[in-house]
Design a protein around this motif. Structure first.
Motif, PDB file in Angstrom:
ATOM      1  N   TYR A   4       0.847  -1.187   0.000  1.00  0.00           N
ATOM      2  CA  TYR A   4       0.000   0.000   0.000  1.00  0.00           C
ATOM      3  C   TYR A   4       0.880   1.232   0.000  1.00  0.00           C
ATOM      4  O   TYR A   4       2.089   1.155   0.260  1.00  0.00           O
ATOM      5  N   SER A   5       0.297   2.369  -0.293  1.00  0.00           N
ATOM      6  CA  SER A   5       1.012   3.635  -0.122  1.00  0.00           C
ATOM      7  C   SER A   5       0.110   4.581   0.661  1.00  0.00           C
ATOM      8  O   SER A   5      -1.113   4.541   0.537  1.00  0.00           O
ATOM      9  N   LEU A   6       0.730   5.393   1.459  1.00  0.00           N
ATOM     10  CA  LEU A   6       0.024   6.328   2.326  1.00  0.00           C
ATOM     11  C   LEU A   6       0.551   7.721   2.044  1.00  0.00           C
ATOM     12  O   LEU A   6       1.763   7.946   2.051  1.00  0.00           O
ATOM     13  N   ASP A   7      -0.349   8.646   1.779  1.00  0.00           N
ATOM     14  CA  ASP A   7       0.005   9.988   1.346  1.00  0.00           C
ATOM     15  C   ASP A   7       0.024  10.963   2.521  1.00  0.00           C
ATOM     16  O   ASP A   7      -0.962  11.647   2.789  1.00  0.00           O
ATOM     17  N   PHE A   8       1.161  11.005   3.239  1.00  0.00           N
ATOM     18  CA  PHE A   8       1.338  11.988   4.311  1.00  0.00           C
ATOM     19  C   PHE A   8       1.684  13.341   3.684  1.00  0.00           C
ATOM     20  O   PHE A   8       2.320  13.390   2.631  1.00  0.00           O
ATOM     21  N   PRO A   9       1.318  14.446   4.329  1.00  0.00           N
ATOM     22  CA  PRO A   9       1.783  15.756   3.849  1.00  0.00           C
ATOM     23  C   PRO A   9       3.313  15.795   3.848  1.00  0.00           C
ATOM     24  O   PRO A   9       3.961  15.147   4.681  1.00  0.00           O
ATOM     25  N   GLU A  16       5.021  17.004  12.972  1.00  0.00           N
ATOM     26  CA  GLU A  16       4.205  15.953  13.579  1.00  0.00           C
ATOM     27  C   GLU A  16       3.577  16.414  14.894  1.00  0.00           C
ATOM     28  O   GLU A  16       2.424  16.099  15.180  1.00  0.00           O
ATOM     29  N   ARG A  17       4.306  17.184  15.671  1.00  0.00           N
ATOM     30  CA  ARG A  17       3.758  17.682  16.945  1.00  0.00           C
ATOM     31  C   ARG A  17       2.571  18.619  16.714  1.00  0.00           C
ATOM     32  O   ARG A  17       1.626  18.644  17.503  1.00  0.00           O
ATOM     33  N   ILE A  18       2.622  19.384  15.639  1.00  0.00           N
ATOM     34  CA  ILE A  18       1.509  20.279  15.322  1.00  0.00           C
ATOM     35  C   ILE A  18       0.280  19.459  14.951  1.00  0.00           C
ATOM     36  O   ILE A  18      -0.829  19.737  15.409  1.00  0.00           O
ATOM     37  N   TRP A  19       0.481  18.420  14.129  1.00  0.00           N
ATOM     38  CA  TRP A  19      -0.636  17.543  13.756  1.00  0.00           C
ATOM     39  C   TRP A  19      -1.203  16.849  14.993  1.00  0.00           C
ATOM     40  O   TRP A  19      -2.413  16.718  15.132  1.00  0.00           O
ATOM     41  N   GLU A  20      -0.309  16.416  15.876  1.00  0.00           N
ATOM     42  CA  GLU A  20      -0.765  15.759  17.100  1.00  0.00           C
ATOM     43  C   GLU A  20      -1.587  16.728  17.952  1.00  0.00           C
ATOM     44  O   GLU A  20      -2.616  16.357  18.513  1.00  0.00           O
ATOM     45  N   ALA A  21      -1.169  17.983  18.012  1.00  0.00           N
ATOM     46  CA  ALA A  21      -1.909  18.989  18.783  1.00  0.00           C
ATOM     47  C   ALA A  21      -3.267  19.296  18.152  1.00  0.00           C
ATOM     48  O   ALA A  21      -4.246  19.534  18.862  1.00  0.00           O
ATOM     49  N   LYS A  22      -3.331  19.283  16.820  1.00  0.00           N
ATOM     50  CA  LYS A  22      -4.613  19.519  16.133  1.00  0.00           C
ATOM     51  C   LYS A  22      -5.600  18.399  16.425  1.00  0.00           C
ATOM     52  O   LYS A  22      -6.798  18.619  16.479  1.00  0.00           O
ATOM     53  N   GLY A  23      -5.086  17.183  16.546  1.00  0.00           N
ATOM     54  CA  GLY A  23      -5.937  16.056  16.909  1.00  0.00           C
ATOM     55  C   GLY A  23      -6.673  15.405  15.759  1.00  0.00           C
ATOM     56  O   GLY A  23      -7.519  14.551  15.983  1.00  0.00           O
ATOM     57  N   ARG A  73       2.774   9.413  13.329  1.00  0.00           N
ATOM     58  CA  ARG A  73       3.094   8.458  12.266  1.00  0.00           C
ATOM     59  C   ARG A  73       2.992   7.018  12.760  1.00  0.00           C
ATOM     60  O   ARG A  73       2.420   6.159  12.079  1.00  0.00           O
ATOM     61  N   LEU A  74       3.509   6.725  13.923  1.00  0.00           N
ATOM     62  CA  LEU A  74       3.508   5.358  14.436  1.00  0.00           C
ATOM     63  C   LEU A  74       2.082   4.824  14.583  1.00  0.00           C
ATOM     64  O   LEU A  74       1.764   3.735  14.111  1.00  0.00           O
ATOM     65  N   ASN A  75       1.214   5.588  15.225  1.00  0.00           N
ATOM     66  CA  ASN A  75      -0.168   5.144  15.407  1.00  0.00           C
ATOM     67  C   ASN A  75      -0.885   4.967  14.075  1.00  0.00           C
ATOM     68  O   ASN A  75      -1.607   3.991  13.873  1.00  0.00           O
TER      69      ASN A  75
END
Length: 99
Positions: A4-9, A16-23, A73-75
């Motif tokens: 598979y491929s996954l399209d991360f920004p 990553e910390r900003i994305w984690e904070a956004k939730g 990313r890990l989750n």
């Protein structure tokens, strides 16, 4: 080897910390030549979104919703690996329009 491929920004690893904070984050996975748009939320952000939607439009609806403890990313990769290892999970996802 991944099937598979996954399209991360492009900036996901740097921010990553900003994305984690956004939730939440929406990502597209390509699996067996089909695209699936997946909506990842952490539980706190999901409840905020549900409450906001209930207040403004009287309902909450989200396609291909996946709730994980934290947006990182890990989750995300753990969930995707589990999905592709179990076809029954992939079967419940709605294919992205135009894929």
């Amino acid at each position: 080897m991944k099937n598979y491929s996954l399209d991360f920004p492009d900036d996901f690893d740097l921010e990553e910390r900003i994305w984690e904070a956004k939730g939440w984050i929406t990502l597209t996975i390509t699996y067996k030549n089909q695209n699936f748009e997946l909506n990842f939320y952490d539980p706190v952000r999901l409840m905020q979104t549900i409450n906001d939607d209930l207040h403004s439009q009287q309902y909450f609806l989200e396609q291909n919703l996946i709730v994980i403890p934290n947006i990182n990313r890990l989750n995300i990769e753990n969930v995707i690996q589990d999905l592709v290892n179990h076809d029954k999970f992939i079967e419940i996802l709605k294919i992205k329009t135009g894929s």
